[in-house]
Design an enzyme around this catalytic site. Structure first.
Site, PDB file in Angstrom:
ATOM      1  N   CYS A   2       0.538  -1.098  -0.234  1.00  0.00           N
ATOM      2  CA  CYS A   2      -0.106   0.085  -0.138  1.00  0.00           C
ATOM      3  C   CYS A   2       0.397   1.094   0.114  1.00  0.00           C
ATOM      4  O   CYS A   2       2.020   1.149   0.600  1.00  0.00           O
ATOM      5  CB  CYS A   2      -0.792   0.078   2.018  1.00  0.00           C
ATOM      6  SG  CYS A   2      -2.263  -1.106   1.242  1.00  0.00           S
ATOM      7  N   ARG A  27       3.896   0.147  -4.592  1.00  0.00           N
ATOM      8  CA  ARG A  27       3.669  -0.852  -3.498  1.00  0.00           C
ATOM      9  C   ARG A  27       1.742  -1.330  -3.165  1.00  0.00           C
ATOM     10  O   ARG A  27       2.333  -2.416  -1.925  1.00  0.00           O
ATOM     11  CB  ARG A  27       3.674  -0.333  -2.294  1.00  0.00           C
ATOM     12  CG  ARG A  27       5.166   1.096  -2.359  1.00  0.00           C
ATOM     13  CD  ARG A  27       5.095   2.366  -1.142  1.00  0.00           C
ATOM     14  NE  ARG A  27       5.021   2.151  -0.051  1.00  0.00           N
ATOM     15  CZ  ARG A  27       5.663   1.619   0.550  1.00  0.00           C
ATOM     16  NH1 ARG A  27       6.893   1.491   0.013  1.00  0.00           N
ATOM     17  NH2 ARG A  27       5.036   0.993   2.200  1.00  0.00           N
ATOM     18  N   TRP A  75      -2.694  -2.939  -1.490  1.00  0.00           N
ATOM     19  CA  TRP A  75      -2.374  -4.101  -1.264  1.00  0.00           C
ATOM     20  C   TRP A  75      -3.136  -4.859  -0.996  1.00  0.00           C
ATOM     21  O   TRP A  75      -3.018  -4.526   0.466  1.00  0.00           O
ATOM     22  CB  TRP A  75      -0.836  -4.065  -1.341  1.00  0.00           C
ATOM     23  CG  TRP A  75      -0.298  -5.592  -1.658  1.00  0.00           C
ATOM     24  CD1 TRP A  75      -0.021  -6.732  -3.020  1.00  0.00           C
ATOM     25  CD2 TRP A  75      -0.304  -6.949  -0.735  1.00  0.00           C
ATOM     26  NE1 TRP A  75       0.053  -7.864  -2.718  1.00  0.00           N
ATOM     27  CE2 TRP A  75       0.117  -7.853  -1.096  1.00  0.00           C
ATOM     28  CE3 TRP A  75      -0.570  -6.675   1.046  1.00  0.00           C
ATOM     29  CZ2 TRP A  75       0.561  -9.097  -0.194  1.00  0.00           C
ATOM     30  CZ3 TRP A  75      -0.004  -8.230   1.612  1.00  0.00           C
ATOM     31  CH2 TRP A  75       0.584  -9.162   0.365  1.00  0.00           C
ATOM     32  N   ASN A 101      -1.617   2.356   5.639  1.00  0.00           N
ATOM     33  CA  ASN A 101      -1.526   1.351   4.983  1.00  0.00           C
ATOM     34  C   ASN A 101      -0.395   0.931   6.189  1.00  0.00           C
ATOM     35  O   ASN A 101      -0.041   0.669   7.311  1.00  0.00           O
ATOM     36  CB  ASN A 101       0.372   1.978   4.319  1.00  0.00           C
ATOM     37  CG  ASN A 101       1.612   0.896   4.073  1.00  0.00           C
ATOM     38  OD1 ASN A 101       3.107   1.507   4.355  1.00  0.00           O
ATOM     39  ND2 ASN A 101       1.403  -0.365   4.482  1.00  0.00           N
ATOM     40  N   GLY A 102      -0.497  -0.780   6.353  1.00  0.00           N
ATOM     41  CA  GLY A 102      -0.396  -1.874   7.313  1.00  0.00           C
ATOM     42  C   GLY A 102      -0.976  -2.429   7.715  1.00  0.00           C
ATOM     43  O   GLY A 102      -2.275  -2.844   6.969  1.00  0.00           O
ATOM     44  N   GLU A 482      18.495 -17.703  -6.059  1.00  0.00           N
ATOM     45  CA  GLU A 482      17.482 -16.194  -6.504  1.00  0.00           C
ATOM     46  C   GLU A 482      16.851 -16.489  -7.935  1.00  0.00           C
ATOM     47  O   GLU A 482      15.906 -15.687  -8.363  1.00  0.00           O
ATOM     48  CB  GLU A 482      18.922 -15.204  -7.211  1.00  0.00           C
ATOM     49  CG  GLU A 482      18.085 -13.829  -6.945  1.00  0.00           C
ATOM     50  CD  GLU A 482      16.989 -13.652  -6.411  1.00  0.00           C
ATOM     51  OE1 GLU A 482      16.358 -13.819  -5.057  1.00  0.00           O
ATOM     52  OE2 GLU A 482      17.051 -12.318  -6.786  1.00  0.00           O
ATOM     53  N   LYS A 486      13.200 -15.625  -9.032  1.00  0.00           N
ATOM     54  CA  LYS A 486      12.860 -14.876 -10.326  1.00  0.00           C
ATOM     55  C   LYS A 486      11.464 -15.342 -11.430  1.00  0.00           C
ATOM     56  O   LYS A 486      10.702 -14.159 -11.726  1.00  0.00           O
ATOM     57  CB  LYS A 486      13.954 -14.422 -11.149  1.00  0.00           C
ATOM     58  CG  LYS A 486      14.768 -13.229 -10.479  1.00  0.00           C
ATOM     59  CD  LYS A 486      14.424 -11.538 -10.031  1.00  0.00           C
ATOM     60  CE  LYS A 486      14.013 -10.718  -9.047  1.00  0.00           C
ATOM     61  NZ  LYS A 486      14.449 -11.683  -7.900  1.00  0.00           N
ATOM     62  N   GLU A 489       8.577 -15.283  -9.829  1.00  0.00           N
ATOM     63  CA  GLU A 489       7.877 -13.935  -9.725  1.00  0.00           C
ATOM     64  C   GLU A 489       7.099 -13.497 -10.924  1.00  0.00           C
ATOM     65  O   GLU A 489       6.129 -13.186 -10.716  1.00  0.00           O
ATOM     66  CB  GLU A 489       8.123 -13.253  -8.119  1.00  0.00           C
ATOM     67  CG  GLU A 489       9.245 -12.678  -9.186  1.00  0.00           C
ATOM     68  CD  GLU A 489       9.781 -12.246  -7.948  1.00  0.00           C
ATOM     69  OE1 GLU A 489      11.013 -11.690  -7.793  1.00  0.00           O
ATOM     70  OE2 GLU A 489       9.087 -11.676  -7.001  1.00  0.00           O
ATOM     71  N   HIS A 505      16.954 -37.108  -4.047  1.00  0.00           N
ATOM     72  CA  HIS A 505      16.467 -38.356  -3.397  1.00  0.00           C
ATOM     73  C   HIS A 505      14.434 -37.522  -2.978  1.00  0.00           C
ATOM     74  O   HIS A 505      14.266 -37.847  -2.205  1.00  0.00           O
ATOM     75  CB  HIS A 505      16.981 -37.127  -1.585  1.00  0.00           C
ATOM     76  CG  HIS A 505      18.459 -37.952  -1.643  1.00  0.00           C
ATOM     77  ND1 HIS A 505      18.452 -38.886  -0.649  1.00  0.00           N
ATOM     78  CD2 HIS A 505      19.532 -37.173  -1.918  1.00  0.00           C
ATOM     79  CE1 HIS A 505      20.318 -38.969  -0.621  1.00  0.00           C
ATOM     80  NE2 HIS A 505      20.607 -37.827  -0.945  1.00  0.00           N
ATOM     81  N   LYS A 602       5.724  -4.512  -3.791  1.00  0.00           N
ATOM     82  CA  LYS A 602       7.348  -4.329  -3.277  1.00  0.00           C
ATOM     83  C   LYS A 602       7.415  -3.787  -1.800  1.00  0.00           C
ATOM     84  O   LYS A 602       6.249  -3.328  -1.332  1.00  0.00           O
ATOM     85  CB  LYS A 602       7.809  -3.331  -4.004  1.00  0.00           C
ATOM     86  CG  LYS A 602       9.850  -3.099  -3.753  1.00  0.00           C
ATOM     87  CD  LYS A 602      10.437  -2.909  -5.498  1.00  0.00           C
ATOM     88  CE  LYS A 602      11.692  -2.647  -5.021  1.00  0.00           C
ATOM     89  NZ  LYS A 602      11.793  -3.701  -5.443  1.00  0.00           N
TER      90      LYS A 602
END
Ligand code: F6R
Length: 607
Positions: A2, A27, A75, A101-102, A482, A486, A489, A505, A602
């Site tokens: 947000c 955000r 978000w 936001n939160g 990493e 990528k 996402e 295994h 983000k």
């Protein structure tokens, strides 16, 4: 998670709010809204979906007249991403308008209490409860600052709040705990935003609101309060960040622009913490106290955690200091044994990630010394850590991190080298060799970027691939983590990173005809071992891609990706680039939103 904005001045507020939200859209982008106070009172407009729809609905802000306002890009946490749940939220009776936001953790209990008081709710959000709770305290106290402070005393969770009161036409109120909030100072006007780049088009003079602080903002300035409602003094800060760094500059996406900025981000980060050809952290105040550590815990989330995994190999190998890497979301709730003389290193691009911040606080609560590696100046992690190493990546806008990851690695390598030098575990000669290698990384990354078409062509041929495995050992494995993230996402391809020796295994049963397996063969000591694992999957039908250093061979691989020869401990910095490009080009081929992948945002300021 947000983004919030606010404005009070003499210009029309709505276009300024929308421009600020555009900068904050990374955000959160599932709904957006603004509230503007005009002649006839406060008017709220909101839309489900991207900000562009709100811009269209309000004709670029022209349909909302007024010089005071707040805005939000969401978000979703509580309640679906619908217009109803979009911010701003109004209190029952419409005296209080809030953007948030939160997460208000005790919202259920508070909602119950307010329902008993006769409040009626119109959304599923926790944020609407905030509007009503402030209204409740306003009725009791008659004073907005007292009402906000009472809210802060009662709330559990995190918040950056922008608040308008219907009977306070020339004031915007803000409050903050654990979610970022910055005030910008103009001439006869003031701005509010969740981050600095959103303000750079307007001003460079800012105030950082600290945890459990509130402010009343008027056209001529702001008055700051602590949680008890006492006035506190604050100093403004001049921001030096380059405004154009947060623009696309002709690139199709922020991500590909940021991928290409990596040579510079690595070079600038190295040069900030080097003097006369040696690592030097004196600017960060890091010295004997930190480098005498006998054990290190690295904590972070997502890609920053992957940096931690790489650094674990690098630090242990160079400095012989035991390192453990902890996911911050786990570390914050576990009973970690820190032991004597432990140093905790928290890594974060945004410096606002809720879990990383909580893990850092947990370490501090145990009296452990902390160092942060952070990209955003003034962020919570950087302010709360005992010492901070700032990466010099510049603003990172694409949701998927690239250049900040690379800059974190660079900072971490230098830290490892300095630690090794002080511990006496590397000779002068070897030290000089490592430094030379580090300084060559930007050039090597550039050379990988020059060959990006080859990866683009692979992505075009394999855009429909369903499962991808990335395997390697040691540092190579950490890069696989990493690369795999990528691809997941931004391309929505199911991928898994596996330590090469572990595949047999269980997971090897997933290998079928045509399954893509990318193997990294960049660690000389275990190269043959991983090559054998690639052979095992090839004989079960896998389409094997091998990443090797230039001039080296990979028998049996269907495709070979060559990267410039690099010191094996620093291989992640070069090897990650083809994997970033792979994710980018697959996402592009699939017609996805590269910079704003679904369900993500983000700066994850919620748990
Ligand atoms: C992945 C990504 C995330 C972040 C993670 C931590 O591309 O960007 O996994 O790395 O959310 O964020 P920071 O570094 O801001 O703490």
């Amino acid at each position: 998670m947000c983004g919030i904005v606010g404005y009070i001045g003499r210009r029309q507020a709505a276009p300024i709010l929308l421009a600020g939200l555009k900068k904050l859209e990374y955000r959160g982008y599932d709904s957006a809204g603004v509230a503007v106070r005009g002649e006839g009172g406060i008017r709220v407009e909101k839309t489900e979906g991207r900000l562009a729809r709100l811009v269209e609905k309000t004709e670029g802000g022209a349909s909302l007249s007024g010089t005071v306002g707040i805005g939000h890009t969401r978000w979703a946490t509580h309640g679906a991403p619908s217009e109803e749940n979009a911010h701003p939220h109004l209190s029952d009776g419409e005296r209080v308008t809030v953007v948030h936001n939160g997460i208000l953790e005790n919202f259920r209990e508070l909602k119950q209490k307010l329902t008993a008081e006769g409040y009626v709710f119109h959304s599923e959000t926790d944020s609407e409860v905030i509007a009503d709770l402030i209204d409740y305290y306003l009725k009791k106290s008659g004073d907005p600052v007292t009402a906000i402070c009472r809210f802060m005393q009662r709330a559990r969770g995190s918040y950056a709040l922008g608040v308008l009161f219907s009977d306070r036409p020339d004031e915007v109120f803000v409050a903050r705990k654990d979610s970022p909030m910055i005030l910008g100072v103009g001439k006869g006007e003031m701005f509010v935003a969740s981050d600095v780049p959103a303000l750079l088009g307007e001003t460079r003079t800012v105030y950082y609101i600290d945890n459990l602080e509130a402010a009343v903002i008027r056209r001529e300035g702001a008055v700051f309060y602590n949680i008890d409602g006492n006035v506190i003094e604050k100093q403004s800060v001049e921001v030096t960040m380059d405004a154009s760094a947060a623009e696309k500059d002709g690139w199709e996406h922020f991500m590909i622009k940021e991928v290409h900025e990596q040579p510079r981000a690595v070079a600038d980060t190295l040069s900030r913490y080097m003097k006369e050809g040696r690592a030097d952290f004196s600017e960060a105040g890091i010295g004997e106290e930190e480098f005498s550590a006998e054990r290190i815990v690295i904590t972070a989330c997502g890609s920053a955690y992957h940096v931690g995994v790489t650094l674990q190999y690098v630090i242990e190998s160079l400095a012989r200091v035991p390192v453990r890497v902890e996911l911050a979301s786990e570390m914050r709730y576990r009973d970690l044994v820190y032991g004597e003389n432990c140093l905790v290193i928290a890594i974060s691009q945004s410096g606002e990630t809720a879990d990383t911040l909580a893990a850092l606080r947990e370490a501090k609560a145990h009296g452990v010394r902390t160092v942060a590696i952070v990209n955003v100046q003034g962020s919570s992690v950087s302010r709360e850590a005992d010492r901070t190493i700032f990466t010099v990546a510049g603003p990172e806008i694409a949701v998927a991190t690239t250049k900040a990851y690379s800059a974190q690695l660079a900072a971490g390598y230098l830290f490892a080298l300095e630690l090794a030098r002080r511990k006496g575990t590397v000779s002068e000669e070897a030290y000089a060799g490592y430094i030379k290698e580090l300084l060559s990384l930007p050039e090597k990354i550039k050379r990988v970027l020059e060959r990006k078409e080859a990866i683009g062509s692979f992505a075009a041929r394999h855009q429909t691939m369903r499962d991808v495995f990335m395997i390697g050992r040691g540092v190579d494995y950490s890069v696989c983590l990493e690369g795999s993230l990528k691809l997941k996402e931004i391309s929505y391809v199911h991928t898994e990173a596996y330590a090469a020796g572990e595949l047999k295994h269980g997971t090897i049963s997933l290998i079928e005809e045509g399954t893509v397996v990318v193997g990294l063969l960049l660690q000389p000591r275990v190269r043959e071992k991983t090559a054998s694992n690639l052979e095992e999957v090839r004989s079960r039908g896998a389409h094997v891609v091998a990443m090797v250093f230039e001039g080296e061979k990979a028998e049996g691989a269907a495709e070979v990706w060559e990267i410039p020869k690099t010191e094996e401990l620093f291989a992640a910095s070069v090897a990650v680039v083809p994997l970033q490009l792979l994710a980018y080009y697959v996402s592009l081929q699939r017609g996805l939103d590269v910079d704003k992948p679904r369900n993500l945002a983000k700066s994850v300021t919620v748990e």
